[in-house]
Design an enzyme around this catalytic site. Structure first.
Site, PDB file in Angstrom:
ATOM      1  N   GLU A 175       0.210   5.350   5.600  1.00  0.00           N
ATOM      2  CA  GLU A 175      -1.071   5.425   5.402  1.00  0.00           C
ATOM      3  C   GLU A 175      -1.867   5.267   6.766  1.00  0.00           C
ATOM      4  O   GLU A 175      -2.384   4.098   7.141  1.00  0.00           O
ATOM      5  CB  GLU A 175      -1.470   4.179   4.664  1.00  0.00           C
ATOM      6  CG  GLU A 175      -1.011   4.005   3.295  1.00  0.00           C
ATOM      7  CD  GLU A 175      -1.408   2.639   2.547  1.00  0.00           C
ATOM      8  OE1 GLU A 175      -2.087   1.940   3.278  1.00  0.00           O
ATOM      9  OE2 GLU A 175      -1.359   2.645   1.403  1.00  0.00           O
ATOM     10  N   GLU A 366       3.675   4.527  -3.287  1.00  0.00           N
ATOM     11  CA  GLU A 366       3.742   3.229  -3.561  1.00  0.00           C
ATOM     12  C   GLU A 366       2.481   3.079  -4.748  1.00  0.00           C
ATOM     13  O   GLU A 366       1.703   3.915  -4.858  1.00  0.00           O
ATOM     14  CB  GLU A 366       2.874   2.341  -2.503  1.00  0.00           C
ATOM     15  CG  GLU A 366       3.468   2.212  -1.077  1.00  0.00           C
ATOM     16  CD  GLU A 366       2.589   1.440  -0.223  1.00  0.00           C
ATOM     17  OE1 GLU A 366       1.795   0.706  -0.356  1.00  0.00           O
ATOM     18  OE2 GLU A 366       3.264   1.444   1.225  1.00  0.00           O
TER      19      GLU A 366
HETATM   20  C1  FCB Z   1      -0.854  -0.581   1.026  1.00  0.00           C
HETATM   21  C2  FCB Z   1       0.154  -0.848   1.905  1.00  0.00           C
HETATM   22  C3  FCB Z   1       1.445  -2.082   1.735  1.00  0.00           C
HETATM   23  C4  FCB Z   1       0.838  -2.871   0.869  1.00  0.00           C
HETATM   24  C5  FCB Z   1      -0.142  -2.309  -0.387  1.00  0.00           C
HETATM   25  C6  FCB Z   1      -0.332  -3.490  -1.423  1.00  0.00           C
HETATM   26  O1  FCB Z   1      -1.986  -0.376   1.270  1.00  0.00           O
HETATM   27  O2  FCB Z   1       0.746   0.121   2.418  1.00  0.00           O
HETATM   28  O3  FCB Z   1       1.870  -2.361   2.737  1.00  0.00           O
HETATM   29  O4  FCB Z   1      -0.118  -3.758   1.528  1.00  0.00           O
HETATM   30  O5  FCB Z   1      -1.002  -1.584  -0.078  1.00  0.00           O
END
Ligand code: FCB
Length: 470
Positions: A175, A366
């Site tokens: 990210e 994620e």
């Molecule tokens: C993302 C991050 C991860 C976690 C989630 C909830 O943006 O990559 O580390 O904090 O959100």
């Protein structure tokens, strides 16, 4: 209906959020240590920053103590039935000053972790950098310094030399939108800088070049074939209705720069996959845009094998008079504990956009939610909302697969409740509950339900999960 045969089912974490052991066995400090230890949130307003630093003054000093409990955690992953586990390397654990002398004990930790995962039949997916930049390098200018590209290459090499005979799946950066925009633009995340646009874009340019160098180093130093990619946020929009116009509107917004500097898809992905910054961004930033030196864009656009996208939510968009327009949600729209909107369609439209534009295999690296979870009197953690949320999202993901999106895997965020950055331990994202006083782990209902999704390769998504106890 199931997912493709080799679909990878996993869960994810990151080093600073779970490891703890912040000063154990020679680990150096990162910008997140610095930010947490400043504890400016305790006792009132914070210097010049509008927000308190970390909720209730929490720190990642101990976190889940995964550094000392990785064997237990791998055993839990195995019991759930995970096929893969995505984790990141703490740069300052393996290179305490970011470059130079290597901390063998730090590397030993990841070496053991990888061996334990493989012995448990769980494929490691390793992220090099998930936000915890070495403090020493930050003081040398961090991402603003063009040398940061070489620093990152050194880090990549040290890790590849130690793990590259067994780890076959790599991500360079997690990210960049967040650590750049929030960490270097808005001053909200570590290292809490508020750079102007020109400097922010320069830091971004160096981070993208570092990604490219990372890809080169991983390919040169790992043994045997490897798969290399990175894991940006997919800033997701979906069509408000099924009309062709609304669909086009959603796709159009995802392909453009929104107002908030570099909170977008294309500034990163076009650079990496097309070798150029997007025209609308160059127009918007004008003289503030980076002036790439000869070879910079070639370096940034090293061939990747996949892209990982992190998707938690999305926003509805419609076409109005030939222009895309964001649609305001109803006040009753469901929200997670973090107050993020529940938007299952984002797991259809996000990967579809990415695949159609970049024509590259996609992983969801994620996806998940925070809930208000606690251990019930029966000793279990009942989290029906996590089950319902994940089921809705995965059904949309399955629809994307059916419609031809080349999806290779899904990683739930997160394996454990953990240190949720500025929110400290307030937001519980885990499939496994952690009591942050005793550090006891309790497998949540959702983890068992997810295990069933995995063992049926997604077929059980068709079953009502609430007719049985998990
Ligand atoms: C993302 C991050 C991860 C976690 C989630 C909830 O943006 O990559 O580390 O904090 O959100």
């Amino acid at each position: 209906m199931t997912f493709p045969n080799n679909f990878v089912w996993g869960a994810a974490s990151s080093a600073y959020q779970i490891e703890g052991a912040w000063n154990t066995d020679g680990r150096g400090e990162s910008v997140w240590d610095t930010m947490c230890h400043a504890r400016p949130s305790v006792g009132g307003p914070v210097n010049k920053f509008p927000q308190p630093a970390i909720w209730n003054g929490h720190t990642g000093d101990v976190a889940c103590d995964h550094y000392h409990r990785s064997s237990e955690d791998v055993a839990i992953m195995k019991s759930i039935g995970l096929k893969a586990y995505r984790f990141s390397i703490s740069w300052s654990r393996v290179l305490p000053d970011g470059i130079g002398s290597i901390n063998t004990k730090g590397l030993d930790f990841y070496d053991r972790l990888v061996n334990e995962l493989l012995a448990a039949g769980i494929t490691p997916y390793t992220t090099l950098f998930h936000w915890d930049y070495p403090e020493t390098l930050f003081r040398k200018g961090g991402w603003l310094n063009r040398d940061s590209v070489q620093w990152f290459a050194e880090f990549a090499q040290v890790v590849a030399d130690r793990l590259g005979d067994r780890v076959k799946h790599w991500m360079t950066l997690n990210e960049p939108q967040v650590f750049l925009q929030f960490g270097h633009g808005d001053g909200h995340n570590a290292p809490r800088l508020r750079l102007g646009t020109r400097e922010l874009l320069l830091a971004c340019h160096h981070a993208l070049m570092s990604h490219g160098r990372g890809v080169q180093v991983l390919r040169a130093r790992c043994k045997g074939p490897q798969q290399v990619g990175y894991a940006p946020v997919c800033v997701t929009k979906y069509p408000f209705t099924d009309s062709k116009e609304d669909q086009a509107a959603a796709m159009q917004v995802m392909a453009s720069l929104e107002d908030h500097n570099i909170w977008c898809n294309t500034w990163y992905n076009d650079a990496i996959f097309f070798g150029r910054y997007p025209e609308d961004g160059l127009r918007r930033f004008g003289a503030d845009a980076p002036k790439p030196a000869a070879g910079d864009m070639e370096l940034i656009s090293q061939k990747c094998d996949f892209i990982g996208v992190n998707i938690y939510e999305g926003a509805p968009v419609r076409m109005r008079d030939g222009k895309p327009e964001l649609v305001t949600r109803e006040p009753t729209h469901p929200l997670t504990a973090y107050r993020w909107p529940v938007e299952p369609k984002s797991l259809y439209w996000g990967p579809k956009f990415i695949h159609e534009r970049y024509k590259i295999p996609v992983y969801i690296t994620e996806n998940g939610l925070s809930c208000v979870d606690w251990v019930s009197m029966d000793g279990r953690v009942h989290d029906p909302q996590r089950i319902d949320f994940t089921r809705r999202y995965l059904l949309e993901l399955r629809r994307a697969v059916t419609d031809g999106v080349d999806l290779r895997g899904y990683f739930h965020w997160s394996i454990l409740d953990n240190f949720e950055w500025n929110e400290g331990y307030k937001e519980r994202f885990g499939l496994v509950h952690v009591d942050f006083t005793t550090l006891k782990r309790t497998v949540k209902d959702s983890a068992r339900w997810y295990g069933n999704v995995i063992s049926t390769n997604g077929k059980s998504l068709d079953e009502d999960p609430f007719t049985r106890a998990w």
